[in-house]
Design a protein around this motif. Structure first.
Motif, short mmCIF file in Angstrom:
data_model
loop_
_atom_site.label_atom_id
_atom_site.label_comp_id
_atom_site.label_asym_id
_atom_site.label_seq_id
_atom_site.Cartn_x
_atom_site.Cartn_y
_atom_site.Cartn_z
N LEU A 39 0.77 -1.17 -0.05
CA LEU A 39 0.00 -0.09 0.01
C LEU A 39 0.97 1.36 0.03
CD1 LEU A 39 -2.78 1.01 0.17
CD2 LEU A 39 -2.88 1.02 2.77
N ILE A 40 1.95 1.35 0.80
CA ILE A 40 2.65 2.44 1.03
C ILE A 40 3.50 2.59 -0.44
CG2 ILE A 40 4.89 3.21 2.00
CD1 ILE A 40 3.78 1.93 4.62
N TYR A 41 3.90 1.35 -0.94
CA TYR A 41 4.72 1.47 -2.30
C TYR A 41 3.86 1.89 -3.34
CZ TYR A 41 6.46 -0.41 -6.72
OH TYR A 41 7.05 -0.62 -7.79
N LEU A 42 2.55 1.61 -3.37
CA LEU A 42 1.59 2.07 -4.40
C LEU A 42 1.34 3.70 -4.35
CD1 LEU A 42 -1.00 -0.97 -4.78
CD2 LEU A 42 0.76 -0.08 -6.38
N LEU A 43 1.43 4.14 -3.08
CA LEU A 43 1.16 5.43 -2.68
C LEU A 43 2.37 6.11 -3.24
CD1 LEU A 43 -0.57 5.46 0.56
CD2 LEU A 43 -1.66 5.99 -1.42
N ILE A 44 3.51 5.74 -3.07
CA ILE A 44 4.61 6.61 -3.31
C ILE A 44 4.77 6.52 -4.82
CG2 ILE A 44 7.20 6.49 -3.32
CD1 ILE A 44 6.89 5.50 -0.43
N MET A 45 4.42 5.35 -5.65
CA MET A 45 4.37 5.16 -6.68
C MET A 45 3.42 6.13 -7.56
SD MET A 45 4.48 2.05 -9.27
CE MET A 45 2.53 1.69 -9.51
N VAL A 46 2.29 6.35 -7.12
CA VAL A 46 1.33 7.23 -7.87
C VAL A 46 1.67 8.68 -7.38
CG1 VAL A 46 -0.90 8.22 -7.25
CG2 VAL A 46 -0.56 5.67 -7.34
N ALA A 47 2.27 9.16 -6.36
CA ALA A 47 2.87 10.19 -5.99
C ALA A 47 3.90 10.85 -6.89
CB ALA A 47 3.32 10.46 -4.43
N ALA A 48 4.74 10.03 -7.24
CA ALA A 48 5.97 9.98 -7.90
C ALA A 48 5.31 10.24 -9.54
CB ALA A 48 7.00 8.94 -8.12
N MET A 49 4.55 9.65 -9.96
CA MET A 49 4.07 9.70 -11.29
C MET A 49 3.10 11.20 -11.24
SD MET A 49 2.45 5.73 -12.07
CE MET A 49 1.51 6.27 -13.60
N ILE A 50 2.63 11.42 -10.39
CA ILE A 50 1.91 12.93 -10.42
C ILE A 50 3.14 13.88 -10.38
CG2 ILE A 50 0.56 14.49 -9.06
CD1 ILE A 50 -1.12 12.08 -8.21
N PHE A 51 4.00 13.98 -9.58
CA PHE A 51 5.08 14.56 -9.51
C PHE A 51 5.77 14.75 -11.02
CE2 PHE A 51 9.71 15.54 -8.97
CZ PHE A 51 9.58 16.77 -8.72
N GLY A 52 5.95 13.51 -11.51
CA GLY A 52 6.62 13.43 -13.03
C GLY A 52 5.79 14.06 -13.97
N VAL A 53 4.53 13.92 -13.97
CA VAL A 53 3.58 14.43 -15.01
C VAL A 53 3.63 15.88 -14.84
CG1 VAL A 53 1.25 14.89 -15.82
CG2 VAL A 53 2.21 12.36 -15.51
N GLY A 54 3.54 16.49 -13.57
CA GLY A 54 3.64 17.99 -13.13
C GLY A 54 4.86 18.60 -13.54
N ALA A 55 5.98 18.19 -13.45
CA ALA A 55 7.26 18.47 -13.85
C ALA A 55 7.39 18.44 -15.56
CB ALA A 55 8.40 17.67 -13.38
N GLY A 56 6.81 17.51 -16.22
CA GLY A 56 6.94 17.51 -17.52
C GLY A 56 5.84 18.66 -18.13
N LEU A 57 4.94 18.94 -17.24
CA LEU A 57 3.99 19.80 -18.07
C LEU A 57 4.55 21.41 -17.84
CD1 LEU A 57 0.65 18.68 -16.77
CD2 LEU A 57 1.47 18.58 -19.31
N MET A 58 5.17 21.33 -16.68
CA MET A 58 5.82 22.64 -16.46
C MET A 58 7.15 23.03 -17.41
SD MET A 58 4.96 23.83 -12.68
CE MET A 58 6.37 24.78 -12.60
N GLY A 59 7.78 21.86 -17.70
CA GLY A 59 8.90 22.17 -18.49
C GLY A 59 8.28 22.31 -19.98
N MET A 60 7.17 21.57 -20.38
CA MET A 60 6.79 22.12 -21.57
C MET A 60 6.29 23.80 -21.82
SD MET A 60 4.81 18.55 -22.71
CE MET A 60 3.96 19.36 -23.96
N GLY A 61 5.85 24.09 -20.52
CA GLY A 61 5.09 25.46 -20.54
C GLY A 61 6.29 26.25 -20.62
N GLY A 62 7.64 26.13 -20.49
CA GLY A 62 8.48 26.93 -20.27
C GLY A 62 9.29 27.06 -21.64
N MET A 63 8.80 25.86 -22.42
CA MET A 63 9.32 26.15 -23.94
C MET A 63 8.43 27.08 -24.94
SD MET A 63 9.92 22.09 -24.46
CE MET A 63 11.60 21.43 -24.62
N ALA A 64 7.21 27.29 -24.65
CA ALA A 64 6.42 27.87 -25.31
C ALA A 64 6.74 29.36 -25.60
CB ALA A 64 5.08 27.87 -25.16
#
Length: 121
Positions: free
Chosen positions: A96-121
């Motif tokens: 359960l803890i592993y899955l929660l950390i994995m979901v949090a990491a995925m959300i963080f990764g998607v957020g970082a990716g979107l912020m990085g793409m926003g800086g390119m425009a």
């Protein structure tokens, strides 16, 4: 006569676990080894105790299953099942803890990716 029936019932109940005793011991040893190898890394030392603890509990469960099968004692059966309960509780919480950390990491990764793409425009 009643005692023999009770011991036969206990042996019948514990028989599937007794047949799986080798696999319980093998998984227990592998968990302990994996915990020791995990402890060799700096970050792994924080969580290495979990597989080691689970492996020890599973080894204890295998020993209790053997004793319950040999003695046909209800207390030994209870100890074996109690150890298995602890093992599954450890792994349930761990996953359960592993899955929660994995979901949090995925959300963080998607957020970082979107912020990085926003800086390119």
């Amino acid at each position: 006569m009643e005692n023999q029936t009770a011991s036969g019932d206990i042996r019948a109940l514990i028989e599937p676990l007794h047949r799986a005793k080798f696999w319980m011991q093998l998984i227990g040893v592998m968990l302990i080894i994996s915990g020791v190898l995990t402890a060799l890394s700096i970050v792994g030392i924080i969580v290495a105790w979990i597989p080691i603890w689970a492996g020890i509990v599973l080894m204890q469960a295998a020993g209790a299953v053997q004793r319950a099968h040999e003695s046909a004692n209800p207390q030994d059966l209870g100890r074996a099942l109690g150890r298995l309960r602890i093992y599954f509780t450890i792994f349930g919480v761990f996953l359960l803890i592993y899955l929660l950390i994995m979901v949090a990491a995925m959300i963080f990764g998607v957020g970082a990716g979107l912020m990085g793409m926003g800086g390119m425009a």
